[in-house]
Scaffold this motif. Sequence first.
Motif, PDB file in Angstrom:
ATOM      1  N   ARG A 160     -49.589  -1.644 -31.330  1.00  0.00           N
ATOM      2  CA  ARG A 160     -48.861  -1.477 -32.465  1.00  0.00           C
ATOM      3  C   ARG A 160     -49.517  -0.737 -33.612  1.00  0.00           C
ATOM      4  O   ARG A 160     -50.773  -1.496 -33.860  1.00  0.00           O
ATOM      5  CB  ARG A 160     -47.977  -2.594 -32.900  1.00  0.00           C
ATOM      6  CG  ARG A 160     -47.330  -2.265 -34.292  1.00  0.00           C
ATOM      7  CD  ARG A 160     -46.700  -3.716 -34.743  1.00  0.00           C
ATOM      8  NE  ARG A 160     -46.102  -3.351 -36.218  1.00  0.00           N
ATOM      9  CZ  ARG A 160     -44.705  -3.971 -36.388  1.00  0.00           C
ATOM     10  NH1 ARG A 160     -44.084  -4.357 -35.567  1.00  0.00           N
ATOM     11  NH2 ARG A 160     -44.337  -3.775 -37.407  1.00  0.00           N
ATOM     12  N   SER A 168     -40.605   0.366 -35.414  1.00  0.00           N
ATOM     13  CA  SER A 168     -40.139  -0.333 -34.413  1.00  0.00           C
ATOM     14  C   SER A 168     -38.558   0.054 -34.208  1.00  0.00           C
ATOM     15  O   SER A 168     -37.956   0.392 -35.109  1.00  0.00           O
ATOM     16  CB  SER A 168     -40.208  -1.992 -34.819  1.00  0.00           C
ATOM     17  OG  SER A 168     -41.507  -2.401 -34.918  1.00  0.00           O
ATOM     18  N   VAL A 169     -38.196  -0.142 -33.081  1.00  0.00           N
ATOM     19  CA  VAL A 169     -36.758   0.393 -32.693  1.00  0.00           C
ATOM     20  C   VAL A 169     -36.099  -0.819 -31.925  1.00  0.00           C
ATOM     21  O   VAL A 169     -36.490  -1.689 -31.455  1.00  0.00           O
ATOM     22  CB  VAL A 169     -36.789   1.527 -31.755  1.00  0.00           C
ATOM     23  CG1 VAL A 169     -37.290   2.805 -32.448  1.00  0.00           C
ATOM     24  CG2 VAL A 169     -37.648   1.446 -30.528  1.00  0.00           C
ATOM     25  N   TRP A 170     -34.727  -0.657 -31.968  1.00  0.00           N
ATOM     26  CA  TRP A 170     -33.752  -1.396 -31.143  1.00  0.00           C
ATOM     27  C   TRP A 170     -32.844  -0.910 -30.401  1.00  0.00           C
ATOM     28  O   TRP A 170     -31.810  -1.502 -29.823  1.00  0.00           O
ATOM     29  CB  TRP A 170     -33.119  -2.312 -32.188  1.00  0.00           C
ATOM     30  CG  TRP A 170     -32.349  -1.630 -33.322  1.00  0.00           C
ATOM     31  CD1 TRP A 170     -31.047  -1.066 -33.158  1.00  0.00           C
ATOM     32  CD2 TRP A 170     -32.510  -0.833 -34.512  1.00  0.00           C
ATOM     33  NE1 TRP A 170     -30.671  -0.260 -34.021  1.00  0.00           N
ATOM     34  CE2 TRP A 170     -31.605  -0.236 -35.083  1.00  0.00           C
ATOM     35  CE3 TRP A 170     -33.874  -0.886 -34.979  1.00  0.00           C
ATOM     36  CZ2 TRP A 170     -31.874   0.549 -36.115  1.00  0.00           C
ATOM     37  CZ3 TRP A 170     -33.916  -0.099 -36.342  1.00  0.00           C
ATOM     38  CH2 TRP A 170     -33.071   0.454 -36.757  1.00  0.00           C
ATOM     39  N   HIS A 212     -41.297   1.907 -41.596  1.00  0.00           N
ATOM     40  CA  HIS A 212     -39.544   1.302 -41.788  1.00  0.00           C
ATOM     41  C   HIS A 212     -38.853   2.641 -41.614  1.00  0.00           C
ATOM     42  O   HIS A 212     -39.167   3.541 -42.199  1.00  0.00           O
ATOM     43  CB  HIS A 212     -39.508   0.289 -42.566  1.00  0.00           C
ATOM     44  CG  HIS A 212     -39.858   0.781 -43.922  1.00  0.00           C
ATOM     45  ND1 HIS A 212     -41.026   0.581 -44.597  1.00  0.00           N
ATOM     46  CD2 HIS A 212     -38.885   1.207 -45.061  1.00  0.00           C
ATOM     47  CE1 HIS A 212     -40.915   1.073 -45.837  1.00  0.00           C
ATOM     48  NE2 HIS A 212     -39.411   1.085 -46.034  1.00  0.00           N
ATOM     49  N   ASP A 264     -32.723  -0.598 -41.281  1.00  0.00           N
ATOM     50  CA  ASP A 264     -33.758  -0.925 -40.237  1.00  0.00           C
ATOM     51  C   ASP A 264     -33.570  -2.269 -39.941  1.00  0.00           C
ATOM     52  O   ASP A 264     -33.705  -3.320 -40.798  1.00  0.00           O
ATOM     53  CB  ASP A 264     -35.342  -0.751 -41.080  1.00  0.00           C
ATOM     54  CG  ASP A 264     -36.322  -0.809 -39.920  1.00  0.00           C
ATOM     55  OD1 ASP A 264     -36.056  -1.617 -38.974  1.00  0.00           O
ATOM     56  OD2 ASP A 264     -37.641  -0.173 -40.053  1.00  0.00           O
ATOM     57  N   LEU A 265     -32.801  -2.472 -38.781  1.00  0.00           N
ATOM     58  CA  LEU A 265     -32.744  -3.976 -38.221  1.00  0.00           C
ATOM     59  C   LEU A 265     -33.870  -4.595 -37.978  1.00  0.00           C
ATOM     60  O   LEU A 265     -33.623  -5.927 -37.409  1.00  0.00           O
ATOM     61  CB  LEU A 265     -31.683  -3.730 -36.942  1.00  0.00           C
ATOM     62  CG  LEU A 265     -30.301  -2.797 -37.399  1.00  0.00           C
ATOM     63  CD1 LEU A 265     -29.549  -2.886 -36.012  1.00  0.00           C
ATOM     64  CD2 LEU A 265     -29.550  -3.464 -38.415  1.00  0.00           C
ATOM     65  N   THR A 266     -34.995  -4.157 -37.777  1.00  0.00           N
ATOM     66  CA  THR A 266     -36.047  -4.787 -37.406  1.00  0.00           C
ATOM     67  C   THR A 266     -36.959  -5.370 -38.606  1.00  0.00           C
ATOM     68  O   THR A 266     -37.699  -6.215 -38.474  1.00  0.00           O
ATOM     69  CB  THR A 266     -37.469  -3.787 -36.720  1.00  0.00           C
ATOM     70  OG1 THR A 266     -37.572  -3.145 -37.725  1.00  0.00           O
ATOM     71  CG2 THR A 266     -36.484  -3.150 -35.552  1.00  0.00           C
ATOM     72  N   LEU A 267     -36.505  -5.161 -39.936  1.00  0.00           N
ATOM     73  CA  LEU A 267     -37.407  -5.966 -41.034  1.00  0.00           C
ATOM     74  C   LEU A 267     -36.650  -7.050 -41.209  1.00  0.00           C
ATOM     75  O   LEU A 267     -35.550  -7.515 -41.064  1.00  0.00           O
ATOM     76  CB  LEU A 267     -36.850  -5.006 -42.186  1.00  0.00           C
ATOM     77  CG  LEU A 267     -37.528  -3.542 -42.477  1.00  0.00           C
ATOM     78  CD1 LEU A 267     -37.016  -2.832 -43.535  1.00  0.00           C
ATOM     79  CD2 LEU A 267     -39.079  -3.702 -42.477  1.00  0.00           C
ATOM     80  N   GLY A 268     -37.715  -8.002 -41.567  1.00  0.00           N
ATOM     81  CA  GLY A 268     -37.390  -9.428 -41.942  1.00  0.00           C
ATOM     82  C   GLY A 268     -38.421  -9.869 -42.944  1.00  0.00           C
ATOM     83  O   GLY A 268     -38.955  -9.223 -43.835  1.00  0.00           O
ATOM     84  N   ASP A 312     -41.446 -11.251 -42.042  1.00  0.00           N
ATOM     85  CA  ASP A 312     -42.603 -11.271 -41.111  1.00  0.00           C
ATOM     86  C   ASP A 312     -43.621 -10.712 -42.155  1.00  0.00           C
ATOM     87  O   ASP A 312     -43.308  -9.577 -42.849  1.00  0.00           O
ATOM     88  CB  ASP A 312     -42.290 -10.895 -39.807  1.00  0.00           C
ATOM     89  CG  ASP A 312     -41.730  -9.470 -39.766  1.00  0.00           C
ATOM     90  OD1 ASP A 312     -42.740  -8.570 -39.421  1.00  0.00           O
ATOM     91  OD2 ASP A 312     -40.710  -9.340 -39.768  1.00  0.00           O
ATOM     92  N   SER A 366     -43.269  -6.706 -41.803  1.00  0.00           N
ATOM     93  CA  SER A 366     -42.022  -6.153 -42.581  1.00  0.00           C
ATOM     94  C   SER A 366     -42.721  -6.135 -44.183  1.00  0.00           C
ATOM     95  O   SER A 366     -42.462  -5.252 -44.797  1.00  0.00           O
ATOM     96  CB  SER A 366     -41.116  -6.948 -42.399  1.00  0.00           C
ATOM     97  OG  SER A 366     -40.613  -7.233 -41.201  1.00  0.00           O
TER      98      SER A 366
END
Length: 295
Positions: A47, A117-119, A198, A204-208, A210, A213
Amino acid sequence: EKLHSGALPWLRNLPKRFQDEFEGMAAGANVPLQNLVEWAYIEECERKECSGAVCLFDHHAWVARNNDIYVPEMWGYVTIREVTDRIPTISFSMEGDVFTPTGINKEKLWLHYNFLSVWDSPTPGKPHIPCYVFLTEALERCRTISDVEAMLDEFDRDGGMLLFVVDGKTDEFALFDCMCSKYFRRDPTDDWIVGTNHFCAIEDLTLGNDEGSIRTLTRFSRAETLVRDLYASSTPPSLPADLIRILADDVIERRDEKVITAYSNVACPSTGEIWYTFGGYPSASKGNWQKLAWP
């Protein structure tokens, strides 16, 4: 295990032009094809985190780019490549690399991408290629932003990328937030645009909460602030120095033990001015910045 078992199947799914180059390099260097391909396939197993901006100064688009990655000592090389019936290119990557995350072609079209990052997944039955293969192919095929967008329609991606595109012939520029099966174009609302790792065009559904992010959002906010300050200044920008200063900012440049800013670029595709770090890292603040002579 993924590196060893996945390398050759990955190769056979690439456009034939790249398969031929790998086979020719392996034969010419008397190196097993498996070993050579594993070196390129390692991109599938890591990554990357990067920062970039495009700014319009005196009617010319300028691009600034940090590539944050592992083993920085392996980077800092320039490759000039001319393939029959394709557009000649200049790429910035590792020594002897077939693919590149950053480059410019003879048509003054600049391309680079940041990891996203993708979903989602590629569309079943539709051709799909890794992002770094896409970028290298686009450099050799595309002359305009519209050409790049047409190629995004033609190919899905194996992962996500934030694609920066600058056309030095017109000084137009755009960013493309790319999922595997979809993409979203971002045009500048002012005279500039920035991007990190992002999605901005969609949620962006991968952001949190962590660490990754937080880092991408923090670098994005800091880049926006520094670019705004540059435009708000009462004195004209000093180029490329002011853009190098932004790339070398304490918040934007990566200086971790594992991931570090391995190389940096500042370029004005319209005028053919390109600065690049030939070794030294973190590259923006401590790299060997040199101006390339346009070939």
